[in-house]
Design an enzyme around this catalytic site. Sequence first.
Site, PDB file in Angstrom:
ATOM      1  N   ARG A  20       0.830  -1.204   0.000  1.00 33.11           N
ATOM      2  CA  ARG A  20       0.000   0.000   0.000  1.00 33.11           C
ATOM      3  C   ARG A  20       0.869   1.261   0.000  1.00 33.11           C
ATOM      4  O   ARG A  20       1.028   1.926  -1.004  1.00 33.11           O
ATOM      5  CB  ARG A  20      -0.954  -0.041   1.207  1.00 33.11           C
ATOM      6  CG  ARG A  20      -2.145   0.930   1.101  1.00 33.11           C
ATOM      7  CD  ARG A  20      -1.820   2.367   1.449  1.00 33.11           C
ATOM      8  NE  ARG A  20      -1.274   2.513   2.793  1.00 33.11           N
ATOM      9  CZ  ARG A  20      -0.769   3.653   3.245  1.00 33.11           C
ATOM     10  NH1 ARG A  20      -0.711   4.724   2.470  1.00 33.11           N
ATOM     11  NH2 ARG A  20      -0.268   3.733   4.474  1.00 33.11           N
ATOM     12  N   HIS A 212       4.903   4.052  12.757  1.00 31.43           N
ATOM     13  CA  HIS A 212       5.117   3.942  11.304  1.00 31.43           C
ATOM     14  C   HIS A 212       6.108   5.037  10.909  1.00 31.43           C
ATOM     15  O   HIS A 212       5.750   6.209  10.828  1.00 31.43           O
ATOM     16  CB  HIS A 212       3.770   4.141  10.597  1.00 31.43           C
ATOM     17  CG  HIS A 212       3.843   4.132   9.103  1.00 31.43           C
ATOM     18  ND1 HIS A 212       2.968   3.401   8.332  1.00 31.43           N
ATOM     19  CD2 HIS A 212       4.651   4.772   8.219  1.00 31.43           C
ATOM     20  CE1 HIS A 212       3.234   3.591   7.049  1.00 31.43           C
ATOM     21  NE2 HIS A 212       4.266   4.425   6.973  1.00 31.43           N
ATOM     22  N   HIS A 214       9.253   6.697   8.441  1.00 29.77           N
ATOM     23  CA  HIS A 214       9.944   6.791   7.159  1.00 29.77           C
ATOM     24  C   HIS A 214      11.407   7.120   7.430  1.00 29.77           C
ATOM     25  O   HIS A 214      11.736   7.702   8.470  1.00 29.77           O
ATOM     26  CB  HIS A 214       9.300   7.859   6.278  1.00 29.77           C
ATOM     27  CG  HIS A 214       7.985   7.437   5.703  1.00 29.77           C
ATOM     28  ND1 HIS A 214       7.657   7.580   4.377  1.00 29.77           N
ATOM     29  CD2 HIS A 214       6.898   6.862   6.288  1.00 29.77           C
ATOM     30  CE1 HIS A 214       6.439   7.110   4.162  1.00 29.77           C
ATOM     31  NE2 HIS A 214       5.957   6.677   5.312  1.00 29.77           N
ATOM     32  N   CYS A 245       4.579   9.370   0.188  1.00 27.57           N
ATOM     33  CA  CYS A 245       3.229   9.899  -0.004  1.00 27.57           C
ATOM     34  C   CYS A 245       3.189  10.772  -1.249  1.00 27.57           C
ATOM     35  O   CYS A 245       3.989  11.707  -1.379  1.00 27.57           O
ATOM     36  CB  CYS A 245       2.810  10.723   1.216  1.00 27.57           C
ATOM     37  SG  CYS A 245       1.213  11.540   1.030  1.00 27.57           S
ATOM     38  N   ASN A 254       9.616   4.179   3.359  1.00 31.43           N
ATOM     39  CA  ASN A 254       9.456   3.697   4.719  1.00 31.43           C
ATOM     40  C   ASN A 254      10.748   3.058   5.212  1.00 31.43           C
ATOM     41  O   ASN A 254      11.639   2.739   4.430  1.00 31.43           O
ATOM     42  CB  ASN A 254       8.365   2.624   4.746  1.00 31.43           C
ATOM     43  CG  ASN A 254       7.001   3.148   4.391  1.00 31.43           C
ATOM     44  OD1 ASN A 254       6.239   3.565   5.250  1.00 31.43           O
ATOM     45  ND2 ASN A 254       6.662   3.124   3.110  1.00 31.43           N
TER      46      ASN A 254
END
Length: 317
Positions: A20, A212, A214, A245, A254
């Site tokens: 995703r 989460h 990056h 993004c 990430n």
Amino acid sequence: MSAVPEALPTRVQVTEVGLRDGLQNEPVQLPTGDKAGLVRALAAAGVRQFELTSFVSPRAVPALADAAELVSALRDIPDLHFSALVPNLRGAERALDAGVDSVVLFVSASATHNAKNVNCRIEDSLAAFEQVARRLEGSGIEVRGAIATAFGCPFEGEVDVQVVGRIARHFADLGATRLSLGDTTGMATPPLVSERVRHLREVVPSLSPTLHFHNTRGIGLANVMQGLWLGIDRYESAIGGLGGCPFAPGASGNIASEDLVYLLDEMGIETGIDLEGMIEASRLASRLMGRPLPAQVSRAGPRLALADCSAVPTARG
């Protein structure tokens, strides 16, 4: 980072977001069969939690236009959990029809980024989530929350921790079972990780956060270490370090799943994931994308990977 860990976990759950968050910003649009093959390789390595896709407008994110088809292609694999991002009721209806295990309702802590990302105000996003939660009652689908730009915004700069806490309380009131704090453009630092985690523990103790990160500025794993020192046992990462993004400038990949698993292995923290299998999956991802990926461990190998000394020249003189 504190000198003494608060509660270093013995086991960590890693959620793979490469399908995703990893693919949404890539110029190469993978066929559904290639995506499914990558999931199968990751599952063979022991990955069980996947943020598989997003039920957003195909016009906005064409790389994820095959969301329902991908879920359908993977239904034969047992014991996997597939979550999908949904921005509104329409996306939730599509996710429900596709048969995902959980939906992730996402909003930015930054008003400007939320407008760019989903074209609405934060308040409107939160109001829409109430409709989604009502629609999914009794469906068996778990509702999770995610806060983007939780550590800073490329348009507004610092993000007030109180705003993050207010959004988190809204998710808790909706009955969300998990909450992911997203470091959308790599603005997290260890002190910010501590501040956010401790604040959430005060205002929404029922929601233990998932982190989460990056690696935009090279300290993604340093932030993981801070999270571990705080006792956080759930992290999201992308195979090969894919990602970014499309609605935020400078949003690079990430933290890499294989780099994260290597770190946890070396710390004696269980994940249930085989590092060699992750390296093979990362090499597959690199071939599919047609370029080297930024992960480190898939290039160097594990710490004790040995080289053939006969293939290395000996110094003369």
